[in-house]
Design a protein around this motif. Structure first.
Motif, PDB file in Angstrom:
ATOM      1  N   HIS A  89       2.374   5.077  -0.723  1.00  0.00           N
ATOM      2  CA  HIS A  89       2.246   5.096   0.732  1.00  0.00           C
ATOM      3  C   HIS A  89       3.588   5.523   1.344  1.00  0.00           C
ATOM      4  O   HIS A  89       4.650   5.145   0.848  1.00  0.00           O
ATOM      5  CB  HIS A  89       1.828   3.718   1.247  1.00  0.00           C
ATOM      6  CG  HIS A  89       2.505   2.586   0.556  1.00  0.00           C
ATOM      7  ND1 HIS A  89       2.283   2.276  -0.770  1.00  0.00           N
ATOM      8  CD2 HIS A  89       3.435   1.695   0.977  1.00  0.00           C
ATOM      9  CE1 HIS A  89       3.031   1.259  -1.119  1.00  0.00           C
ATOM     10  NE2 HIS A  89       3.749   0.890  -0.078  1.00  0.00           N
ATOM     11  N   ILE A 131       1.393   1.786   7.294  1.00  0.00           N
ATOM     12  CA  ILE A 131       1.952   2.326   6.062  1.00  0.00           C
ATOM     13  C   ILE A 131       1.606   3.795   5.870  1.00  0.00           C
ATOM     14  O   ILE A 131       2.167   4.463   4.999  1.00  0.00           O
ATOM     15  CB  ILE A 131       1.506   1.501   4.834  1.00  0.00           C
ATOM     16  CG1 ILE A 131      -0.006   1.525   4.668  1.00  0.00           C
ATOM     17  CG2 ILE A 131       2.013   0.074   4.940  1.00  0.00           C
ATOM     18  CD1 ILE A 131      -0.488   0.858   3.392  1.00  0.00           C
ATOM     19  N   TYR A 132       0.706   4.316   6.697  1.00  0.00           N
ATOM     20  CA  TYR A 132       0.383   5.745   6.678  1.00  0.00           C
ATOM     21  C   TYR A 132       0.982   6.474   7.875  1.00  0.00           C
ATOM     22  O   TYR A 132       0.576   7.592   8.204  1.00  0.00           O
ATOM     23  CB  TYR A 132      -1.135   5.944   6.668  1.00  0.00           C
ATOM     24  CG  TYR A 132      -1.840   5.162   5.591  1.00  0.00           C
ATOM     25  CD1 TYR A 132      -1.601   5.421   4.246  1.00  0.00           C
ATOM     26  CD2 TYR A 132      -2.735   4.150   5.919  1.00  0.00           C
ATOM     27  CE1 TYR A 132      -2.244   4.689   3.255  1.00  0.00           C
ATOM     28  CE2 TYR A 132      -3.375   3.416   4.938  1.00  0.00           C
ATOM     29  CZ  TYR A 132      -3.123   3.692   3.610  1.00  0.00           C
ATOM     30  OH  TYR A 132      -3.749   2.957   2.627  1.00  0.00           O
ATOM     31  N   ALA A 143       7.134   2.159   3.300  1.00  0.00           N
ATOM     32  CA  ALA A 143       7.093   1.092   2.303  1.00  0.00           C
ATOM     33  C   ALA A 143       8.225   0.102   2.485  1.00  0.00           C
ATOM     34  O   ALA A 143       9.380   0.494   2.656  1.00  0.00           O
ATOM     35  CB  ALA A 143       7.163   1.687   0.895  1.00  0.00           C
TER      36      ALA A 143
END
Length: 201
Positions: A157, A24-25, A160
């Motif tokens: 984030h 998610i990063y 997504a």
């Protein structure tokens, strides 16, 4: 003319990554690739005149590297309770043909391994979610307890499944899938859940 549609409900994901999910990063998975089970419970929804209330849908996928880079292999599971019109509607939305955020997610798929109909269950309880696909596939997850017993959450984030919603950080009690070459039988790995809302086109 494109069909107007909208749905909202709850989603969960449970995957093979350890610790905090790096996907998610926009970072690589913790073990090189990532195999995940993602499920949606549609509390309220429609596709044109077709109602989608209380139906479930799931995807099991493998990303060979950073999830946002795509090239996923995926299996789409459609709730067997859906009639023919509902199946077509769910296939159009989650297959990426109807616009909205699911089109972005579907664009990450490089190969669809199968589309199947199964009984799909989605249990929602405080701090607990349980997705079942047929008799042999499941994701059973529990929220991680934070300060003062509150949920641990992630906001804004960059990658997504449910944009605009805070994720609750969880951990898998059971993550099982043995089909189409996507093999998992794990526990204690990364999991997340949140509400979702999609509209299109």
């Amino acid at each position: 003319m494109s069909t107007e549609w909208k749905m909202q409900g709850e989603y969960l994901e449970s995957c093979t990554c350890r610790g905090a999910c790096p996907c998610i990063y926009l970072e690589p998975p913790t073990e090189g690739d990532c195999t995940a089970m993602v499920g949606w419970h549609i509390k309220n929804g429609h596709y044109g005149e077709v109602t989608l209330d209380n139906l479930n849908i799931a995807v099991v996928l493998n990303a060979p590297g950073p999830m946002a880079e795509g090239n996923w292999k995926a299996v789409l599971y459609i709730d067997e309770r859906a009639d023919e019109q509902q199946q077509e509607a769910l296939g159009a939305v989650f297959g990426g043909k109807a616009g909205g955020h699911p089109e972005i997610l579907a664009s990450m798929i490089g190969e669809v391994l199968a589309v199947e109909k199964h009984p799909i269950g989605f249990v929602i309880e405080k701090g607990h979610r349980h997705l079942t696909i047929g008799e042999s596939h499941e994701a059973r997850i529990n929220a991680i307890e934070g300060q003062d017993g509150r949920d641990v959450t992630i906001n804004a984030h960059p990658f997504a499944v449910a944009p605009g919603h805070s994720l609750v950080v969880a951990k898998s009690r059971s993550l099982r899938h043995q089909s189409h070459g996507l093999q998992m039988n794990l526990s204690g790995r990364t999991a997340l859940y949140s509400p979702f809302e999609y509209t299109g086109p």
